[in-house]
Design a protein around this motif. Structure first.
Motif, short mmCIF file in Angstrom:
data_model
loop_
_atom_site.label_atom_id
_atom_site.label_comp_id
_atom_site.label_asym_id
_atom_site.label_seq_id
_atom_site.Cartn_x
_atom_site.Cartn_y
_atom_site.Cartn_z
N SER A 96 0.83 -1.21 0.00
CA SER A 96 0.00 0.00 0.00
C SER A 96 0.86 1.26 0.00
CB SER A 96 -0.93 0.00 1.22
OG SER A 96 -1.82 -1.10 1.17
N PHE A 97 1.95 1.24 0.76
CA PHE A 97 2.84 2.40 0.75
C PHE A 97 3.54 2.54 -0.61
CE2 PHE A 97 2.41 2.36 5.38
CZ PHE A 97 2.40 3.73 5.65
N VAL A 98 3.85 1.40 -1.24
CA VAL A 98 4.43 1.46 -2.58
C VAL A 98 3.44 2.07 -3.56
CG1 VAL A 98 5.28 0.06 -4.51
CG2 VAL A 98 5.99 -0.47 -2.17
N VAL A 99 2.17 1.66 -3.44
CA VAL A 99 1.12 2.22 -4.30
C VAL A 99 0.97 3.72 -4.06
CG1 VAL A 99 -1.35 2.20 -4.76
CG2 VAL A 99 -0.11 0.04 -4.52
N LEU A 100 0.98 4.14 -2.79
CA LEU A 100 0.87 5.56 -2.47
C LEU A 100 2.03 6.34 -3.07
CD1 LEU A 100 -0.51 7.90 -0.98
CD2 LEU A 100 0.82 7.28 1.05
N SER A 101 3.23 5.79 -2.97
CA SER A 101 4.40 6.46 -3.54
C SER A 101 4.25 6.60 -5.05
CB SER A 101 5.67 5.67 -3.21
OG SER A 101 6.80 6.23 -3.83
N ASP A 102 3.75 5.55 -5.69
CA ASP A 102 3.56 5.60 -7.14
C ASP A 102 2.50 6.63 -7.52
OD1 ASP A 102 3.92 4.40 -9.90
OD2 ASP A 102 1.79 3.98 -9.57
N VAL A 103 1.43 6.70 -6.73
CA VAL A 103 0.36 7.67 -7.01
C VAL A 103 0.87 9.09 -6.85
CG1 VAL A 103 -1.82 8.57 -6.09
CG2 VAL A 103 -1.56 6.12 -6.51
N LEU A 104 1.69 9.33 -5.83
CA LEU A 104 2.24 10.66 -5.61
C LEU A 104 3.13 11.10 -6.77
CD1 LEU A 104 3.12 10.50 -1.80
CD2 LEU A 104 1.23 11.74 -2.87
N GLN A 105 3.66 10.13 -7.51
CA GLN A 105 4.49 10.44 -8.67
C GLN A 105 3.68 10.48 -9.96
OE1 GLN A 105 7.89 7.76 -8.78
NE2 GLN A 105 8.13 7.89 -6.55
N ILE A 151 -13.70 -8.08 -11.96
CA ILE A 151 -12.90 -7.63 -10.82
C ILE A 151 -11.92 -6.61 -11.38
CG2 ILE A 151 -11.20 -8.30 -9.08
CD1 ILE A 151 -12.51 -11.07 -9.05
N GLY A 152 -12.07 -5.38 -10.92
CA GLY A 152 -11.23 -4.31 -11.45
C GLY A 152 -10.77 -3.37 -10.36
N PHE A 153 -9.68 -2.71 -10.60
CA PHE A 153 -9.10 -1.79 -9.62
C PHE A 153 -9.11 -0.36 -10.17
CE2 PHE A 153 -6.28 -5.52 -8.13
CZ PHE A 153 -7.31 -5.99 -7.32
N LEU A 154 -9.43 0.56 -9.28
CA LEU A 154 -9.27 1.99 -9.56
C LEU A 154 -8.26 2.52 -8.56
CD1 LEU A 154 -9.94 4.74 -10.75
CD2 LEU A 154 -11.94 4.85 -9.27
N ILE A 155 -7.08 2.82 -9.04
CA ILE A 155 -5.99 3.28 -8.17
C ILE A 155 -5.77 4.77 -8.44
CG2 ILE A 155 -3.61 2.96 -7.46
CD1 ILE A 155 -5.42 0.55 -6.91
N ASP A 156 -6.11 5.57 -7.45
CA ASP A 156 -5.92 7.01 -7.50
C ASP A 156 -5.58 7.47 -6.08
OD1 ASP A 156 -8.32 6.90 -6.16
OD2 ASP A 156 -9.48 7.96 -7.67
N PRO A 157 -5.40 8.77 -5.84
CA PRO A 157 -5.02 9.21 -4.49
C PRO A 157 -6.00 8.79 -3.39
CG PRO A 157 -4.57 10.95 -6.06
CD PRO A 157 -5.29 9.87 -6.82
N MET A 177 -4.70 6.37 -0.36
CA MET A 177 -4.77 6.81 1.03
C MET A 177 -5.57 5.83 1.88
SD MET A 177 -6.76 8.35 3.53
CE MET A 177 -8.13 9.09 2.66
N MET A 178 -6.71 5.35 1.35
CA MET A 178 -7.52 4.39 2.09
C MET A 178 -6.78 3.08 2.28
SD MET A 178 -10.40 5.67 3.12
CE MET A 178 -11.24 4.15 3.55
N MET A 179 -6.05 2.64 1.29
CA MET A 179 -5.28 1.40 1.41
C MET A 179 -4.27 1.50 2.55
SD MET A 179 -4.57 0.50 -2.61
CE MET A 179 -3.45 -0.86 -2.23
N VAL A 180 -3.57 2.62 2.62
CA VAL A 180 -2.57 2.81 3.67
C VAL A 180 -3.22 2.82 5.05
CG1 VAL A 180 -0.93 4.46 4.64
CG2 VAL A 180 -0.89 3.95 2.19
N VAL A 181 -4.34 3.53 5.17
CA VAL A 181 -5.03 3.61 6.46
C VAL A 181 -5.53 2.24 6.90
CG1 VAL A 181 -7.03 4.56 7.66
CG2 VAL A 181 -5.64 6.03 6.21
N VAL A 182 -6.20 1.55 6.00
CA VAL A 182 -6.78 0.24 6.34
C VAL A 182 -5.70 -0.76 6.74
CG1 VAL A 182 -8.01 -1.76 5.38
CG2 VAL A 182 -8.85 0.55 4.93
N THR A 183 -4.66 -0.86 5.95
CA THR A 183 -3.64 -1.87 6.23
C THR A 183 -2.80 -1.50 7.45
OG1 THR A 183 -2.18 -0.79 4.61
CG2 THR A 183 -3.50 -2.65 3.85
N SER A 184 -2.51 -0.20 7.65
CA SER A 184 -1.70 0.21 8.80
C SER A 184 -2.42 -0.07 10.11
CB SER A 184 -1.36 1.70 8.70
OG SER A 184 -0.62 1.98 7.55
#
Length: 667
Positions: free
Chosen positions: A46-55, A76-82, A86-93
């Motif tokens: 999730s942090f890797v995804v957040l880093s990628d999104v920030l870039q 089954i599809g993914f929408l990866i945006d800010p 952010m939600m991924m980081v919060v949930v997993t942390s």
């Protein structure tokens, strides 16, 4: 990056499967090792995804198509945006902290492996929800978190109150989900797709489309869709009047209370409305409905926290109130502020729940705050972390809760000044709610950690939050490191994350690709941006602003009532016994639900059973047809005598009748 996305969501699922189906093989240590490892992998991903999104990284696509029915693609599809990152980081942390905490908290529980399987599955379900790019997958994650919460709330299934609580949660959420699925059904019927991007693109062109729910009364389609979706959010995010399940969910173990109330299930509705902002921005009626429901929840549920004596229920009503704040922000079109409060709240509310669990362990599994006191000397780490969490909750400047709560209040004030319907009432509800929050939060803090020890007064409690066998007469003690370490780790973001992230998240365009606001009509966030000069300046100004002084007044009153003059609350309760009874019975909403709705459903069931099943189906259709056949048989039996002359006579009579009829017809 697609492999990272799959890794983030599937790692907790693998851990849940191994712990759930291989519990006897891997043992207790193996169960917690594999699930913690799975959530740790998800957190890192999730942090890797957040880093990628920030870039600038983005993704919106299907990873698997499992059915095509006509024009409907079930993917089954993914929408990866800010917003997703952010939600991924919060949930997993938060989930990772809860998993580690559980090792110590559930150490003596016979359902150890089962519990780890459930909470890991819960994390997977929430990730599927927040990462979805279509309504079908959203609904799958939505229902999955509801199902697993049912299992977790009723984890101690031999306790009748736990069974009642999980059934209550399950049924109340089904009421909300009925509206949710109506909203999704209307989207598919009129838009012809379930993909977010396609629906959002077509929405402006459908803004004037009307439907008639009742003949002669046209409604805007988008209003009906948004209200239907929000009814689902009212169930999941425990908004009035579908909030009644959440306080009773405290029957589950404390780790799941933290996970449900902080970062997963109750935040699902808030996230969903923010994700659907392109739809909600087209309906002022839906936004007004949202802001009014949020204001009612924030104000009236906060008041109930004042009279609670169970340490977990005080924190639970705090959750209800804070969810009301987030919902008001959504109704004021300040979606970013609502999501920002969701993030900060996840950390300090998880901290407060886990601190409450630490207190319960230290008090040998007693939960009544009236029989605690003076624990700060016995449990210094728990005391300090609970203090930090409480300061964040009430919004002390420079703490994370200050930035998010004040941002909501200022945005709602701006919406009120712009004339948005319901915003003025909501603003005053939130402002008074600041005082209420500070009062009940520090009422609990002072009764638990300060004042004279009241441990020898604790009664036997059949509803203790654990099934351990500690010596009830031993003095309180600090929890082991596996309990306190997550408290310390959660205390850090509870203090600093608001200061660090408010600038980029609210004013730096972090959500510009995820959240849509019609700035020409909805001025809440614009008004907030006009007064923002940086995190430090905002905090310094907070010391002279009304919310901080109201919070200070709440703390001072709690200190005076419960440390200096503890006789006053009891005398007030006796003097205003009617009001106290109203609050103690939670506005009698549970009783109304039991008598009117549950009782009404049982009455309808009895009517259908006795009138439909017993009388109509069994009495007339089944037994009645049998009686009719028997009656006909009894008549025909009179003709079946066995005498040949009677049969011959009958034949002659029948022949004469036929001849007579033939002659009369012929001539």
């Amino acid at each position: 990056m697609q492999k990272i996305y799959l890794l983030a969501v599937l790692a907790p699922l693998v851990g849940a499967i191994v712990a759930g189906f291989g519990g006897r093989i891997v043992g207790r240590a193996g169960a917690h090792t594999v699930t913690i490892a799975g959530v740790l992998v998800a957190t890192i991903a999730s942090f890797v995804v957040l880093s990628d999104v920030l870039q600038g990284g983005r993704f919106d696509g299907a990873v698997y198509t499992w059915a095509v029915v006509g024009g409907l693609k079930m993917e089954i599809g993914f929408l990866i945006d800010p917003l997703t990152a952010m939600m991924m980081v919060v949930v997993t942390s938060v989930s990772l902290m809860v998993h580690i905490y559980t090792v110590g908290y559930m150490a003596d529980d016979p359902g150890y492996q089962r519990f780890f399987a459930y909470i890991s599955l819960f994390t997977f379900s929430m990730l599927m929800l927040v990462m979805s790019n279509n309504f079908l997958q959203l609904f799958f994650g939505w229902e999955a978190v509801g199902l697993v919460s049912y299992l977790l709330i009723g984890f101690w299934f031999k306790r009748p109150t736990a069974i009642y609580a999980n059934l209550k949660a399950f049924l109340v959420n089904r009421v909300g989900d009925f509206g949710f699925i109506i909203g999704i059904g209307l989207i598919f019927a009129f838009f012809g797709t379930l993909h977010y991007a396609e629906v959002f693109k077509a929405a402006p062109g459908m803004a004037a489309t009307t439907i008639e729910i009742f003949p002669g009364a046209p409604w805007l389609l988008v209003t009906v869709v948004c209200i239907g979706l929000f009814v689902g959010a009212m169930g999941k995010s425990a908004q009035f009047p579908l909030h009644v399940w959440l306080p009773d969910s405290m029957e589950g173990p404390t780790p799941i209370s933290a996970l449900i109330h902080a970062a997963t299930m109750v935040t699902a509705g808030i996230f969903m409305v923010a994700r659907m902002s392109p739809l909600f921005e087209l309906s002022d009626a839906a936004l007004t409905f949202v802001i009014v429901i949020g204001a009612i929840t924030a104000f009236f549920m906060g008041i109930l926290g004042i009279v609670q004596n169970d340490i977990k229920r005080v924190v639970a009503y705090s959750t209800l109130s804070q969810l009301g704040y987030m919902t008001v922000a959504l109704g004021a079109s300040a979606y970013a502020a609502g999501i920002f409060h969701l993030m900060t709240h996840a950390f300090f509310k998880a901290l407060l729940f886990l601190a409450a669990g630490s207190v319960i362990i230290g008090m040998h599994h007693h939960q009544d705050i009236r029989h605690m006191g003076g624990l700060w000397k016995k449990m210094p780490v728990t005391w300090l972390t609970a203090l930090l969490g409480s300061l964040a909750l009430i919004g002390v400047p420079f703490f994370s809760g200050f930035y998010s709560k004040d941002a909501i209040i200022l945005a709602v004030q701006g919406a009120a000044q712009a004339g948005q319907a319901g915003a003025t009432i909501a603003y005053w509800a939130l402002l008074i709610g600041v005082f209420i929050t500070a009062f009940y939060s520090f009422r609990m803090f002072f009764l638990v950690f300060h004042g004279k020890p009241r441990w020898d007064q604790k009664p036997h409690d059949e509803h203790d939050d654990h099934h351990g066998h500690d010596d009830e007469h031993a003095e309180p003690h600090e929890s082991p490191a596996v309990i306190t370490a997550p408290l310390v780790l959660l205390a850090v973001p509870s203090v600093i994350i608001g200061f660090v992230t408010i600038g980029p998240m609210l004013f730096g365009g972090f959500f510009k690709d995820s959240i849509f606001v019609d700035v020409l009509r909805h001025r809440g966030m614009a008004a907030l941006a006009e007064h923002f000069d940086g995190a430090t300046a905002m905090a310094l100004h907070g010391f002279v602003a009304a919310p901080t002084w109201l919070a200070a007044a709440g703390v001072a009153l709690a200190w005076f009532f419960y440390l200096r003059r503890p006789d006053i609350p009891d005398s007030l309760a006796k003097r205003f016994s009617g009001l106290y009874a109203l609050l103690d019975n939670k506005y009698y909403l549970d009783r109304i639900n039991d008598i009117v709705f549950a009782g009404g459903a049982r009455a309808v069931g009895r009517l259908l059973w006795r009138g439909g099943d017993v009388r109509l189906i069994d009495g007339i259709a089944v037994n009645g047809s049998a009686r009719l056949v028997g009656w006909v048989a009894s008549l025909t039996r009179l003709l079946q005598t066995g005498y040949i002359y009677q049969y011959a006579f009958g034949m002659i009579i029948g022949l004469l009748v036929l001849i007579t009829l033939f002659v009369s017809i012929r001539y």
